[in-house]
Enzyme design. Sequence first.
Site, short mmCIF file in Angstrom:
data_model
loop_
_atom_site.label_atom_id
_atom_site.label_comp_id
_atom_site.label_asym_id
_atom_site.label_seq_id
_atom_site.Cartn_x
_atom_site.Cartn_y
_atom_site.Cartn_z
N LYS A 137 -42.39 -54.18 6.34
CA LYS A 137 -41.52 -54.42 5.17
C LYS A 137 -40.11 -54.74 5.71
CE LYS A 137 -38.13 -51.65 4.70
NZ LYS A 137 -38.06 -50.40 5.41
N ASP A 144 -15.01 -53.56 0.82
CA ASP A 144 -16.41 -53.58 1.20
C ASP A 144 -17.24 -53.14 0.00
OD1 ASP A 144 -16.44 -54.48 3.81
OD2 ASP A 144 -15.73 -52.54 4.54
N ASP A 169 -14.63 -54.33 12.96
CA ASP A 169 -13.61 -54.52 11.91
C ASP A 169 -12.21 -54.59 12.51
OD1 ASP A 169 -15.25 -54.54 9.70
OD2 ASP A 169 -15.28 -52.36 9.54
#
Lengths: 647, 575
Positions: A359, A273, A486
């Site tokens: 944002k 990762d 995962d």
Amino acid sequence: MVHNPVMFVVEAGCAVASYYAVVEAAGGGPRAGFLAALSAWLWFTVLFANFAEAMAEGRGKAQADTLRKMKSETLASVMVGGSLRQVAASQLRRGDIVIVSAGEVIPGDGEVIEGIAAVDESAITGESAPVIRESGGDRSAVTGGTRVLSDRITVQIRADPGQSFLDRMISLVEGASRQKTPNEIALDILLAGLTIIFILVVISLECFAVYAGAPVPIPVLIALLVCLIPTTIGGLLSAIGIAGMDRLVQHNVLAMSGRAVEAAGDVNTLLLDKTGTITLGNRQAAEFLPVNGFSERDVADAAQLASLSDETPEGRSIVVLAKGFGFRDRHLGPDAVFTEFTAQTRMSGVDTGGHAIRKGSADAVISWVRQQGGSLPDQLRPTVESVSTRGGTPLVVARDRTVVGVIHLKDVVKGGIRERFDQLRAMGITTIMITGDNPLTAATIAREAGVDDFLAEATPEDKMQLIRQEQSQGKLVAMTGDGTNDAPALAQADVGLAMNTGTMAAKEAGNMVDLDSNPTKLIEIVEIGKQLLMTRGALTTFSIANDVAKYFAIIPAMFASAFPVLDKLNIMHLHSPESAVLSAVIFNALIIVALIPLALRGVRYRPLGAASLLRRNLLAYGVGGIVAPFVGLKLIDLALAATGLVK
Amino acid sequence: MTWMGIAQMGAFAGVLLLVTKPMGAYMARVFQGERTLLDPVMRPVESAIYRTCGVDPKREMQWTTYTAAMLIFSAVCVLLLYLILRLQSIHPWNAAHAPPMEPHLAFNTAVSFVTNTNWQAYAGERSASYFTQMAGLTWQSFVSAGTGMALAIAFTRALCRQSVAEIGNFWVDLTRACLWVLLPLSAVLALVLVSQGVIQNLSQYVTASTLEGGSQVIAQGPVASQEAIKMLGTNGGGFFNANSAHPYENPTPLTNFLEALAILVIPAGLTYTFGRLVGNQKQGWALLTAMMVLFVTGLGCIYSSEQNGNPVLGRIGVNQAASLAQSGGHMEGKEVRFGISGSALFATATTGASCGAVNSSFDSYTPLGGGIAILNIVLGEIIFGGVGSGLLGMLVFAILAVFIAGLMVGRTPEYLGKKIEPREVKLAMLAILLLAGCILGVSAVSSVTRLGLAGRFNMGPHGFTEILYAAASAAGNNGSAFAGLNANAPYYHTTLGLAMLFGRFLFIVPVMAVAGSLVMKKRVPASSGTFPTTGGLFAGLLVGVILILGALTFFPALTLGPLLEHLLIHTGKLF
């Protein structure tokens, strides 16, 4: 000891040799002393081999004891039909629901289903800072034996008695649950095969000797047999395996099986990762890039307002960077409505004073602006792309219908990681970076970090797909993971390293758990796996190569009286036949002791290609294995002769 | 040592290396079913054979079927040959007036020719009709060699395929090996031999008057056709009792050179075929290098030992030095037309390659020379080895070498991307164990029993060497005799017959099981972390493993045989 055929043969040989020694001593025969010494050293061989194993196991014992203390006499408050009952922790079953309050020890492995608490996990991880455990999400797993420091949580137990993390850790470090790995089994077969061949050699030798009119006494034949069969590796094999596991535990990694450690040595592809492994945890806001004629300060202002409700590290770094432009201690009116950052919307912001400020990721904000009926400045795209190509993550800031500017979020690659990847490449291991970033950003970081390949905009399914694809080519894949999503990939990977901070599902799916939750450790695990295999190979080669010298000692000694010409083969010029046989047996026993440290410590590992590793190790343990016993035997012979212990 | 001798051996090695590539490339085409020059001739023959025998050439077999087909074929061949030998009285072309062979001898001979051993406990010119020689023995020389090639190719396929169970079709591999490789090469070689004086006829034996006034019967026969396949198929079963020392089998130094070369051509070429099939030529060269190193070393030892002569003769003042007037060296038991180097060359090739043809008598060699000949055999017949079986044996050693040393690079062992796991190790060890056990067992029993000892011609270590050689030669499927030992007795017919059977099939079956296991595995792609099975380092490792395993198993036997005799000779003691 039947599980170890090599040592079994040695033991049987010892018994027979001892019988002859006793008979000779009882009859007052002239060779009583020699036979007694011979039997004694044969027994020492057995002793030393057992000693090696005991020593390896002993190392884990101390660690296991501390762990065991933690387990004992914890009481748990179990919810039974709406009321609480006190039950011994050891009685808890999978599915039980327990309440743990501040100051209490969590009675078993499980998942937080309600509440949030600070937990001291130092007993397991050695890390003194408390960690937060809360229901839902990826931080819900708790480990039995750890202590709740604040608040109160409801935990659903996920392990039956004897199956908990702690239990497994104890049995692992003690070597109790150790099963032989496929490679160990194959080696055992090779050693057993060699042992049978040498038994045939010795039996046929006696026939040939009878033919030659010079039959060899049985104890001497046994001495030859014990010297020939691979006692060195036979005696050290299980110690090597235990020591390998122990090295992992020292690195705070818990492997569920020895097979996983071997697989780690074989890994072809590492899936890493990006975040936390290759780059330093989080991206940081690095600069504000205005568009549409706004100033940098305008961008900073709007960005900070939009990020006030964004509690992610990235959001906080924006607030911090904007402080540099003088925006501090801002107070918004009571009408302010915050939009929090979520993975779905991928933007945050605030509606205040009649303005809507947002944002977030470029496409999210752009589509928001379009929804408001605004248009995009021409400048925006090049600015966004320039950030991306520099490996940064562009966030767009907008007020109402206008785009104000772009925030450059920057990934910081960990120091020294590039060199690690170079080493891995030399070892023939491909590294693939996994990231949710867009391909452009991913490519830049991949280049900067020196990984071989990357998977951008990766979803858990993509990851799974990648693992399958690599495995279909016959490659072995290692990966780390912590989240529940995962878990399938962790289970599919050949080496799945779960983070201890991760969810229970992830920990159960992987075959290793890193107690420090440091994904970079995958690299060390690969090295430990390789070292384990190398140690096994080195000692096997050494053990077999040793036999050459022993032949040159024992064969001339066997026939010294019948055929004095065979003394030409006594190239070490050993003192006498008795001394030669005894020296070989003593060397054979002592070499086990001498190699125990190497077996426990492991052969020194160097990150080199296979060809140069082979050259080095072949020289050290192959050629060295042939030469060393010539020297050792001669020295023992000299010592025996000097002390007058042999005729 | 003489320059001429060294030049001859150097030329031999050079020519061998030169023919390896074209030979190997051709065989690769043949076994992959690609187009070759011979197709117009052989294709029709091939399909006729399949039609007649009901073989579907497209149907591939798993290792069990493949091996079973091979075993059944061999069993039928043993039976047929046994019948032929037992029925000699009704044969046409029986110039020798040979009676039916005794049952023991017929069993021994039948097994011997089916296992590609070609141990001969009979004398061809006295005990075999021309029909036996042609229909029985020459036929077997072809198909037993073809069988070996088929097995080697099937094993190679197991290494290059992945995740399947089939390793080829035995009948197709056997047929193609015979039609495309063995037949055409034998035809060419036979013609060359005839041009040099090797006979090829069905005539009656000729009676000649000798200068001394006596009469001598000179045997005739279809020699050239059997001689060619005898060498090319690493069979070694001579037409005459004197084998390649007989002027009708091996008349000139040129035929000697060519015959020795013919022994090694296919085994050497197969290493190249192997490289071609597995897709990496270097893999084949590494195996060839290991073979070549062992070959050259053995050759050097035999040659120097023979050329140095007999120390006992040296001590009483006999001049054994090479000079213009004499070849020098230890010439007892060697043909003058071949000399020391021609004999040493032939001896090394025939023992290393499991051929068994001989042009000189090993019994007369110096102890060290004879000892190296035994060593060549007991190392496992992998110094080029028998046609196909040599490659098979070498691959077993490669797997073991990879397994023993492969861990040292920090990965679980793999050969050509195939993981070597418990099953492969178990079967490979079993194969090696059975072979070594066979040799040690037969020689151990023979050296302490009355029946075994009865066959000796010499006493002491030399007599022991004779026994050891016979056991090694039979179990190793070599077939050459040390001479001296009288093996024409029921005890040796039976024990050596069984040793030949066990040495061939108890080795092949576990090895083919390894193939069956390997073919189902995936091939892990090579990387810089993969154990290198190419290059000098691996070749060196392979040689080391072969020598150490071989030496550890046979060092005691060789010490009490050839080595002891060698040391005793220097004290003036002869046997």
